[in-house]
Design an enzyme around this catalytic site. Structure first.
Site, PDB file in Angstrom:
ATOM      1  N   GLY A  34      35.357  41.756  62.694  1.00  0.00           N
ATOM      2  CA  GLY A  34      35.116  42.917  63.704  1.00  0.00           C
ATOM      3  C   GLY A  34      33.558  43.220  63.452  1.00  0.00           C
ATOM      4  N   GLY A  35      33.212  44.414  64.372  1.00  0.00           N
ATOM      5  CA  GLY A  35      31.969  44.928  64.035  1.00  0.00           C
ATOM      6  C   GLY A  35      31.432  45.364  62.881  1.00  0.00           C
ATOM      7  N   GLY A  54      33.214  44.534  59.713  1.00  0.00           N
ATOM      8  CA  GLY A  54      33.563  43.766  58.467  1.00  0.00           C
ATOM      9  C   GLY A  54      34.705  42.726  59.168  1.00  0.00           C
ATOM     10  N   THR A  55      35.217  41.978  57.814  1.00  0.00           N
ATOM     11  CA  THR A  55      36.199  40.927  57.910  1.00  0.00           C
ATOM     12  C   THR A  55      37.553  41.753  58.054  1.00  0.00           C
ATOM     13  OG1 THR A  55      34.882  39.944  56.425  1.00  0.00           O
ATOM     14  CG2 THR A  55      36.845  38.813  57.049  1.00  0.00           C
ATOM     15  N   ASP A  79      31.596  51.483  71.682  1.00  0.00           N
ATOM     16  CA  ASP A  79      31.599  50.092  71.391  1.00  0.00           C
ATOM     17  C   ASP A  79      32.733  49.499  71.892  1.00  0.00           C
ATOM     18  OD1 ASP A  79      30.422  47.702  70.698  1.00  0.00           O
ATOM     19  OD2 ASP A  79      31.255  47.601  68.632  1.00  0.00           O
TER      20      ASP A  79
END
Ligand code: NAG
Ligand code: NAG
Ligand code: NAG
Ligand code: NAG
Length: 599
Positions: free
Chosen positions: A320-321, A323-324, A435
């Site tokens: 994702g924006g 991190g994992t 976002d």
């Protein structure tokens, strides 16, 4: 004998006659009369033919599924001239009439008020003249009335105040005059519903009604005797108006104080609750900390931490924006999503945790549920409910086998709007998402959408946030003013939501090469096609169940959400209202049926 022959021939005549008259339904004939009064210079209505059985397949027409009566006429942006025929009154089951952005003249026929089921009336941007018929107040189901940008004269009929379902009213940019009746539903609309008229006055536009001498004047209503319910008249003296305004201001101030107090209180309460909610904090290692939020995780801390520590590359389900993202399966096969935060957080760990606590307390069917937070030596992990089908972005653009049909897309649009409206309007403090994009909308097994990653942008800083979001492909979703200033507001979320709607309609990413090549983004591209009335080029070919009526509604909302001017965009609650009225209410049964065979 002679009598029998006579009888037989009469019967034959009758059946012959009835086969002729059965050829086209009454509603179909009515529509042909309406067409006759229009000047369809571009022949958009060429498939409106007397030889059909019923009009349900004609351009712009939708019918009630059971009796094939006409339920909606959708002919906006069709360059239609001529007048609205009084025959329209014969369509007694009409619920939606959308003739906006044409070149109609003449007056609004009073016969329209025989369409007693009418819910939405869009006549914006035509050349309609005459008065607003007071009988309009008899359309008790009306929820949307848009008569803006015409040449309507006279005063606003008080009967409009009787429309208790009215949610949207626009009488702007006409030649209306006189006092806006201070009555019923008319009290609930503000300036934006009345701007740009010849000479209106009244509370709604904060303009007291005065004569040229500065004295209060009684301005005549068109058919003031219309108002059936005794209206509470405002004292017609300047004093009265001033006192009224001052006490109103006092009231507003008081309400504001109460609101602030409630806001502070509930925040305090939440912080206080934190200490009851922090159930599991393990002291095995000072670097390890586990906090679970409302909703709880029915596992021991050591079990959770053990699972978290064992996550590795094979468990990665996405990035994702922030991190994992890993998939974590517990021993009882319950599944969770774990997000490893790669960014640094703003402020101290304490503040970070308190803010997370607030996010953890937010529960809504259309928001991804945050279950817990874990710090393992120097990694921060967030534990969320696992949403089975993954992101909308994946479903729309990468899934070759399955695709979302139009009804499923409408459901996604509606659910996402509900989640966002909750963040904007029902959370205290309000939360701006910052976002919104298809990769942040997750779908569960029932295709119910869940908005993810809310509240994180505010918590986490990234030195190059601006650059990375652009590189990450979020670019097409960001409102122009947000790109310029970096300042996110509710209205910049609304813009991104508008882009999301366009993505749902077109099945194309906001930065699809086909329009980037032409130097356009998805918004510019859509505006061009809508202007040219090329609906069939806009709608995703895979949506074979798309109907003009709802596509039109969604495009209309999308274009308002993506207005370059943030103030002109609707709020998320307004968006939700329109979607619920226009998309859901006409045929909920149809909706849930198609939901079961949605793929
Ligand atoms: C219909 O519209 C066209 C162009 O918009 C115009 O030239 C024509 O005269 C109109 N016809 C009638 C009957 O009004
Ligand atoms: C509408 O058109 C479809 C195909 O385009 C056809 O199958 C259907 O029978 C038509 N319905 C009516 C009521 O004419
Ligand atoms: C409104 O409807 C009532 C019946 O419900 C009717 O008597 C009345 O004449 C109507 N008003 C107007 C102005 O048409
Ligand atoms: C009504 O229409 C005018 C002109 O098109 C617009 O500026 C205004 O914002 C609209 N008002 C509402 C409440 O949408």
């Amino acid at each position: 004998m002679g009598l029998l022959v006579l009888l037989l021939s009469a019967l034959a005549g009758a059946t012959l006659l009835s086969t002729f008259t059965l050829a086209l339904t009454e509603d179909g004939k009515t529509l042909l009369e309406i067409k006759g009064a229009l000047n369809d210079s571009r022949s958009f209505l060429r498939n409106w033919k007397a030889s059909d059985d019923n009009p349900c397949n004609w351009t712009g027409i939708s019918c009630h599924p059971h009796d094939q009566r006409v339920s909606s006429i959708n002919l906006p942006y069709m360059q239609l001239g001529g007048i609205i025929s009084p025959s329209i009154g014969k369509l007694s089951r009409l619920q939606r009439l959308a003739l906006h952005q044409n070149s109609l003249h003449g007056s609004i026929p009073t016969e329209l008020t025989y369409c007693t089921e009418l819910k939405a009336l869009y006549l914006r941007a035509n050349y309609l003249q005459g008065i607003i018929p007071p009988e309009i107040g008899n359309l008790s189901h009306l929820t949307i009335l848009d008569l803006s940008s015409n040449s309507l004269k006279g005063s606003i009929p008080p009967s409009i105040g009787r429309l208790t379902h009215l949610r949207f009213l626009n009488l702007s940019t006409n030649f209306l005059s006189g006092e806006i009746p201070n009555f019923g539903m008319l009290v609930t609309f503000g300036k934006k519903s009345f701007i740009g008229n010849l000479d209106l006055c009244g509370h709604q536009i904060q303009k007291p009604c005065l004569s040229s001498l500065g004295f209060p004047a009684e301005l005549p209503h068109a058919e003031a005797n219309e108002a059936p319910v005794p209206t509470k008249r405002v004292p017609h003296y300047l004093n009265g108006v001033l006192i009224g305004a001052m006490s109103a201001m006092g009231l507003v101030l008081m309400l504001l104080l109460v609101f602030l107090w409630v806001c502070l209180l509930s925040r305090k309460e939440r912080v206080a609750k934190k200490y009851t909610e922090v159930k599991k904090q393990v002291g095995r290692d000072p670097g390890i900390k586990l906090i679970t939020f409302q909703g709880d995780l029915p596992y021991s801390s050591s079990e959770i931490i053990e699972k978290l520590e064992s996550l590795d590359e094979e468990d990665v389900v996405g990035s994702g924006g922030f991190g994992t993202v890993y998939k974590m399966v517990m021993n009882d096969y319950s599944t969770f999503a774990v997000k490893r935060i790669d960014r640094s957080c703003e402020g101290s760990d304490k503040i970070f945790e308190r803010e997370l606590e607030i996010l953890g307390s937010i529960k809504h069917i259309n928001l991804v549920n945050l279950r817990g937070y874990c710090r393992l030596t120097n990694v921060k992990l967030l534990i969320y409910d696992y949403v089975a089908l993954g992101s909308l972005d994946h479903f729309l653009h990468e899934n070759e086998q399955e695709h979302l049909n139009w009804n499923a897309r409408l459901r996604t649009a509606l659910g996402s709007a509900r989640g966002l409206a909750y963040l904007h309007h029902d959370c205290c403090p309000r939360i701006v998402h910052r976002d919104i994009k298809s990769s942040n909308i997750l779908l569960d097994e029932d295709l119910e959408p869940h908005v993810s990653d809310f509240g994180l942008s505010e918590l986490l800083v990234d030195e190059d946030a601006h650059v990375t979001t652009v590189v990450a492909g979020t670019f097409g979703y960001l409102a122009p003013e947000y790109l310029q200033s970096g300042q996110a507001t509710e209205k910049s979320d609304v813009y991104s939501y508008g882009v999301l709607l366009l993505e749902l309609v077109t099945g194309k990413r906001p930065n699809d090469p086909s329009f980037v090549k032409k130097g356009l983004n998805i918004v510019g591209w859509m505006n061009t096609l809508v202007r040219e009335r090329r609906l069939e080029d806009i709608v995703d070919k895979r949506c074979t169940d798309a109907d003009v009526g709802t596509v039109e509604v969604v495009l209309d909302i999308a274009s308002r959400c993506t207005n370059a001017n943030p103030d002109a965009r609707p709020s998320m609650s307004e968006v939700l209202q329109i979607l619920e009225e226009e998309v859901m209410s006409p045929c909920p049964s149809e909706f849930s049926e198609s939901h079961s065979d949605r793929l």
